[in-house]
Scaffold this active site. Structure first.
Site, mmCIF file in Angstrom:
data_model
loop_
_atom_site.group_PDB
_atom_site.id
_atom_site.type_symbol
_atom_site.label_atom_id
_atom_site.label_comp_id
_atom_site.label_asym_id
_atom_site.label_seq_id
_atom_site.Cartn_x
_atom_site.Cartn_y
_atom_site.Cartn_z
ATOM 1 N N ASP A 195 0.840 -1.206 0.000
ATOM 2 C CA ASP A 195 0.000 0.000 0.000
ATOM 3 C C ASP A 195 0.874 1.256 0.000
ATOM 4 O O ASP A 195 0.371 2.374 -0.122
ATOM 5 C CB ASP A 195 -1.004 -0.002 1.163
ATOM 6 C CG ASP A 195 -0.332 0.023 2.517
ATOM 7 O OD1 ASP A 195 0.905 -0.086 2.580
ATOM 8 O OD2 ASP A 195 -1.052 0.160 3.535
ATOM 9 N N SER A 196 2.203 1.070 0.067
ATOM 10 C CA SER A 196 3.123 2.191 -0.142
ATOM 11 C C SER A 196 2.899 2.811 -1.518
ATOM 12 O O SER A 196 3.349 3.928 -1.774
ATOM 13 C CB SER A 196 4.579 1.724 -0.001
ATOM 14 O OG SER A 196 4.796 0.566 -0.784
ATOM 15 N N ASP A 247 -1.140 -6.235 -0.393
ATOM 16 C CA ASP A 247 -1.367 -5.551 0.874
ATOM 17 C C ASP A 247 -2.846 -5.190 0.989
ATOM 18 O O ASP A 247 -3.407 -4.605 0.055
ATOM 19 C CB ASP A 247 -0.558 -4.244 0.853
ATOM 20 C CG ASP A 247 0.255 -4.041 2.094
ATOM 21 O OD1 ASP A 247 0.111 -4.816 3.057
ATOM 22 O OD2 ASP A 247 1.067 -3.080 2.096
ATOM 23 N N LYS A 291 -1.444 -9.430 2.917
ATOM 24 C CA LYS A 291 -0.729 -8.975 4.130
ATOM 25 C C LYS A 291 -1.621 -8.008 4.883
ATOM 26 O O LYS A 291 -2.271 -7.154 4.260
ATOM 27 C CB LYS A 291 0.588 -8.304 3.745
ATOM 28 C CG LYS A 291 1.318 -7.703 4.951
ATOM 29 C CD LYS A 291 2.706 -7.258 4.601
ATOM 30 C CE LYS A 291 2.807 -5.891 3.978
ATOM 31 N NZ LYS A 291 2.240 -4.789 4.776
ATOM 32 N N GLU A 335 -1.731 -5.515 8.562
ATOM 33 C CA GLU A 335 -0.901 -4.911 9.611
ATOM 34 C C GLU A 335 -1.514 -5.150 10.991
ATOM 35 O O GLU A 335 -2.746 -5.127 11.148
ATOM 36 C CB GLU A 335 -0.761 -3.406 9.362
ATOM 37 C CG GLU A 335 -0.006 -3.090 8.076
ATOM 38 C CD GLU A 335 0.274 -1.597 7.903
ATOM 39 O OE1 GLU A 335 -0.027 -0.806 8.814
ATOM 40 O OE2 GLU A 335 0.806 -1.240 6.835
ATOM 41 N N GLU A 394 8.881 -4.456 10.507
ATOM 42 C CA GLU A 394 9.310 -3.151 9.984
ATOM 43 C C GLU A 394 9.704 -2.227 11.138
ATOM 44 O O GLU A 394 8.976 -2.121 12.140
ATOM 45 C CB GLU A 394 8.171 -2.513 9.177
ATOM 46 C CG GLU A 394 8.553 -1.118 8.658
ATOM 47 C CD GLU A 394 7.595 -0.565 7.606
ATOM 48 O OE1 GLU A 394 6.629 -1.259 7.229
ATOM 49 O OE2 GLU A 394 7.841 0.575 7.165
HETATM 50 O O1 KIV Z 1 3.459 -1.178 1.648
HETATM 51 C C1 KIV Z 1 4.642 -1.548 1.714
HETATM 52 O O2 KIV Z 1 5.478 -1.170 0.906
HETATM 53 C C2 KIV Z 1 5.005 -2.438 2.812
HETATM 54 C C3 KIV Z 1 6.442 -2.833 2.917
HETATM 55 C C4 KIV Z 1 7.259 -1.700 3.321
HETATM 56 C C5 KIV Z 1 6.616 -3.990 3.809
HETATM 57 O O3 KIV Z 1 4.174 -2.800 3.574
#
Ligand code: KIV
Length: 303
Positions: A63-64, A102, A132, A134, A199
């Site tokens: 989600d970055s 994510d 994934k 969080e 992280e």
């Molecule tokens: O969204 C992302 O890029 C991440 C990584 C930094 C693990 O969750």
């Protein structure tokens, strides 16, 4: 129009080496064999294909992308539909790496049922092989596992908690919070998590968790003792517009390369140096002659 998608794989960069697909059990096996897992974020077709051809084991549609692709200030704004859109592009590019999606902020925070329904979309509509989430959302991890959806945990600095954390800060620095992190990691394993992203945590804490857990840990800003490492694609290549965090290693300055290539192109256009005659299409001589002849006839008639 540009030809970026060459259906007739393999590309020139590929070799004829047979491809063994990376799976969730394969990652666990890599941990058992102490083989480091390479992971990278991915958001689009071309860069994902390059990363896959470069042999990266795990591609995370992080989600970055809210920040590095869409230009938001943090990761909170990105939607399920946007994440699905990018996951599909990555999926189309990848043959070997494990594709993990994510779950964005708000897509699993309401209820387990909502989280489950959204996770199903990532596998069904976008071809992700795992999701994934969080934080220590144990009930959700259990429900996803029961529904045959491989799920990766993410503990420590969890960017979707930026407002609670008061910024992007290294976590688990105190004995108490380190103990809590370890307890959360154990609970995620018991609930069925297939891997754990750590992280922004001290190296020592990540090392202890890695040694204790039976599942792979993938670190980002968590030191070298994790089972694998992940970086954000744009950090690795200097495609961001901010100073790098301490844990980032820039492997190339692609930002400068792109800027100078585009400046060169602009100058060529401005000086009429692009395109050249060789870069132009031409009429066949017979067609040209016919056109010239009819132009000549027209001129004579007018005269
Ligand atoms: O969204 C992302 O890029 C991440 C990584 C930094 C693990 O969750």
């Amino acid at each position: 129009m540009s030809v970026t998608n060459f259906p007739g794989r393999p590309s020139s960069a590929s070799t004829s080496i047979p491809i063994t697909k990376v799976t969730v059990p394969a990652l666990a096996e890599m941990k058992r064999q102490s083989k480091p897992i390479s992971a990278l974020t991915a958001y689009d077709y071309a860069s994902s294909r390059l990363a896959d051809e470069a042999g990266i084991d795990l591609l995370l549609v992080g989600d970055s992308l809210a920040m590095v692709v869409l230009g938001h200030e943090n990761t909170m704004a990105v939607t399920v539909d946007e994440m699905l859109h990018h996951t599909r592009a990555v999926r189309r590019a990848v043959r070997r790496a494990l594709v993990v999606a994510d779950m964005p902020f708000g897509s699993y925070h309401g209820s387990v049922a909502e989280g489950l329904a959204n996770a199903v979309r990532f596998l069904k509509e976008a071809g992700a092989e795992a999701v994934k989430i969080e934080g220590p959302r144990i009930e959700l991890v259990r429900a996803l596992t029961d529904a045959e959806i491989p799920v990766f945990g993410h503990l420590g600095l969890t960017p979707q908690s930026i407002h609670r954390m008061g910024g992007y800060r290294v976590q688990a620095r105190s004995a108490e919070s380190a103990k809590q992190l370890k307890a959360d990691a154990r609970s995620l394993v018991e609930a069925g998590a297939g891997a754990l992203v750590l992280e922004g945590v001290p190296r020592e804490v990540a090392a202890e968790i890695t040694a204790e857990l039976p599942i792979p840990t993938i670190g980002i800003g968590a030191g070298p003792d994790c089972d694998g490492q992940i970086l954000v694609f744009h950090d690795l290549l200097n495609l961001t517009f901010a100073p790098a965090a301490k844990f980032v290693r820039r492997y190339a300055d692609v930002g400068s390369l792109i800027r100078s290539a585009i400046e060169h192109y602009r100058e060529d256009v401005e000086h009429r140096a692009f395109p050249s005659d060789e870069e132009s299409y031409h009429l066949a001589p017979a067609v040209r002659q016919a056109l010239d002849a009819s132009a000549m006839t027209g001129t004579l008639r007018k005269a």
